[in-house]
Scaffold this active site. Structure first.
Site, mmCIF file in Angstrom:
data_model
loop_
_atom_site.group_PDB
_atom_site.id
_atom_site.type_symbol
_atom_site.label_atom_id
_atom_site.label_comp_id
_atom_site.label_asym_id
_atom_site.label_seq_id
_atom_site.Cartn_x
_atom_site.Cartn_y
_atom_site.Cartn_z
ATOM 1 N N ALA A 11 0.803 -1.217 0.000
ATOM 2 C CA ALA A 11 0.000 0.000 0.000
ATOM 3 C C ALA A 11 0.835 1.265 0.000
ATOM 4 C CB ALA A 11 -0.936 -0.004 1.202
ATOM 5 N N ARG A 15 7.432 -3.767 -5.772
ATOM 6 C CA ARG A 15 8.770 -4.179 -6.172
ATOM 7 C C ARG A 15 8.690 -5.449 -7.019
ATOM 8 N NH1 ARG A 15 7.318 -5.259 -1.437
ATOM 9 N NH2 ARG A 15 7.831 -3.174 -0.744
ATOM 10 N N ASP A 239 -0.646 -10.568 0.570
ATOM 11 C CA ASP A 239 0.774 -10.491 0.925
ATOM 12 C C ASP A 239 1.069 -11.120 2.286
ATOM 13 O OD1 ASP A 239 -0.438 -8.450 2.410
ATOM 14 O OD2 ASP A 239 0.638 -6.831 1.402
ATOM 15 N N THR A 240 0.101 -11.092 3.208
ATOM 16 C CA THR A 240 0.335 -11.722 4.505
ATOM 17 C C THR A 240 0.418 -13.231 4.368
ATOM 18 O OG1 THR A 240 -0.840 -9.932 5.613
ATOM 19 C CG2 THR A 240 -0.518 -11.941 6.868
ATOM 20 N N ASN A 298 -5.242 -7.559 12.440
ATOM 21 C CA ASN A 298 -4.602 -6.476 11.696
ATOM 22 C C ASN A 298 -4.300 -5.341 12.657
ATOM 23 O OD1 ASN A 298 -5.324 -8.141 9.616
ATOM 24 N ND2 ASN A 298 -6.728 -6.724 8.652
#
Length: 491
Positions: A11, A15, A239-240, A298
């Site tokens: 966020a 890459r 991504d987690t 989170n």
């Protein structure tokens, strides 16, 4: 050695990592990094998805120019909950909204008049939060119903980007588990929820598992980049979930922490936890790369510091890691503390002023210098992580003796050491590019180069170093924790 492309897009930045594998050891090389920030226009925050797509192609071009022509596949992981809507023609109807859109809070409050948080948690196992896909869709249905009338397909962010490269319309399991629209069991959409809120269900695509092949890059992409077609793989799109796949978890009961703009703290579990306490404490059940589940919460991460840097830069103060490190060391400890997850810190115009307001309201010394502000942020984050881990132990009925931290934020060694101090637990930090590595693992499994996650963890242990941090000043931290908890209760 065979090579693959792993895109990890967060966020705040994205890459491209080049992964190579010789059958025993995996290597990662950063090819290109680019900024990614929401764009505020017409009263809303949007993701510039075409900018992201353009930067991804630029990264691929850079890699090809470096001579990396023997690429086998590519995979994409991103943050959760956000999505794009496609028309029947396959065209994107609009730039995707950002989860930080202020309208989502009102949408959630209205939706909960039709279906309760308790019912949503029972059906999905997911924390009721304004950022969730469910409430974003409800907001669109209330404010811009024509958009949903025109929409044929909803694709979550990593699946949307995969579609732009492959033309295939599917949503991967782990990213779908962030939406609060997936059934807690059975690998299916919980369409009854959408029907209660008058949200069309035909826009939901079939679900696919992680580490499966979606298709190949489109001819137009191949021609533009002057490359041969490569496979597009459904990696663990959240991504987690990718980060968890890369952490060298041992048999010792351990906590994982995926550390970046957000810090997600949790444990792998055999079955979803739907205890009422889990709901009240804000925990959520989401998917893993191997089709299992993880119980997690989170939490605020480096967003606080990132937003302070923006304020300092506007004020003309140049800052970098070395300067921040010196400022941190020079500042006195435990002077001021905040609840880092207080709603006021979600998306303020001026983060520095919001933190100062909190301290003033709670009759604490107000942080004025950079060092005092950084101390306040990092110590508060570490103390909140202790709060979360203590509740994870209660929910799982296990003593969690070790913490595995991965992700870009572990470059901040102070955060790692403070986490060890605050929790009284050993911290194993690494690998840094955990999400990219987990992304690569899914591709190597899909390609048949690695058999399964058990073999993958052995490869990770041989390939990437970790750093160990051990608790210091435990008695002092326990005293400070008692003071900190009052700010959690008061927020």
């Amino acid at each position: 050695m065979k090579k693959i492309w792993a895109f990890d897009i967060g966020a705040s930045n994205g890459r491209l990592m080049l992964s190579s594998f010789n059958g025993e050891k995996m290597y990662m090389e950063e090819i290109h990094r680019f900024d990614n920030h929401p764009v505020h226009v017409t009263g809303h925050d949007y993701w510039d998805i075409l900018h992201i797509f353009s930067e991804m192609k630029r990264a691929m071009q850079i890699s090809l120019q470096k001579g990396h022509t023997n690429i086998e596949s590519m995979g994409i992981d991103t943050w959760g909950v956000d999505f794009g809507l496609l028309a029947e023609t396959g065209e994107l109807l609009m730039n995707p909204y950002s989860y930080r859109n202020p309208r989502n809070q009102q949408a959630m409050e209205e939706a909960l008049q039709w279906i309760s948080s308790e019912e949503l948690f029972r059906l999905t196992g997911v924390e009721t939060a304004a950022i969730n896909t469910l409430f974003q869709l409800y907001a669109i249905q209330k404010e811009h119903p024509a958009l949903l009338e025109q929409a044929e397909t909803l694709l979550l962010t990593p699946s949307l980007l995969s579609y732009l490269f492959s033309g295939e319309k599917y949503n991967e399991f782990t990213i779908s588990s962030t939406t609060q629209m997936l059934a807690i069991r059975g690998r299916k959409w919980e369409t009854s929820i959408l029907e209660q809120l008058d949200i069309p269900t035909h826009i939901l695509t079939p679900l696919v598992e992680s580490a499966t092949i979606a298709g190949e890059t489109l001819p137009a992409i191949n021609q533009e980049l002057q490359m041969d077609a490569i496979k597009v793989v459904h990696v663990a799109g959240h991504d987690t979930a990718s980060a968890l796949a890369a952490l060298p978890l041992a048999d010792v009961p351990s906590v994982f922490m995926s550390c970046g703009t957000w810090v997600l703290i949790g444990v792998p579990i055999a079955e979803a936890v739907t205890d009422i306490k889990a709901m009240q404490w804000g925990f959520t059940n989401e998917g893993t790369i191997d089709g299992g589940a993880r119980l997690q919460k989170n939490n605020m991460g480096m967003w606080l510091l990132q937003q302070c840097r923006k304020v300092w830069e506007r004020q003309g103060t140049v800052t970098d890691f070395d300067r921040e490190n010196r400022c941190f060391i020079d500042a006195p400890p435990f002077r001021s503390l905040i609840n880092p997850d207080d709603p006021r810190f979600f998306n303020p115009d001026n983060m520095v002023e919001e933190i100062q307001h909190f301290c003033r309201e709670t009759a604490q010394p107000v942080p004025e210098t950079q060092g005092e502000m950084i101390r306040c942020i990092l110590e508060s984050l570490a103390l909140k992580y202790n709060w979360v881990i203590q509740r994870l132990e209660q929910l799982t009925r296990e003593k969690l003796n070790r913490i595995h931290m991965g992700g870009g934020a572990i470059r901040n060694q102070h955060l790692c050491q403070l986490t060890a101090n605050a929790t009284g637990r050993e911290v194993v930090a690494g690998p840094i590019e955990a999400s990219s590595i987990g992304n690569a693992i899914a591709q190597w499994i899909a390609l048949g180069e690695i058999a399964d996650m058990q073999e993958a963890r052995e490869v990770i242990q041989h390939s990437f170093p970790v750093t160990h941090y051990y608790p210091e000043d435990s008695a002092e931290w326990q005293q400070v924790y008692q003071r900190f908890t009052q700010y959690i209760e008061e927020s």
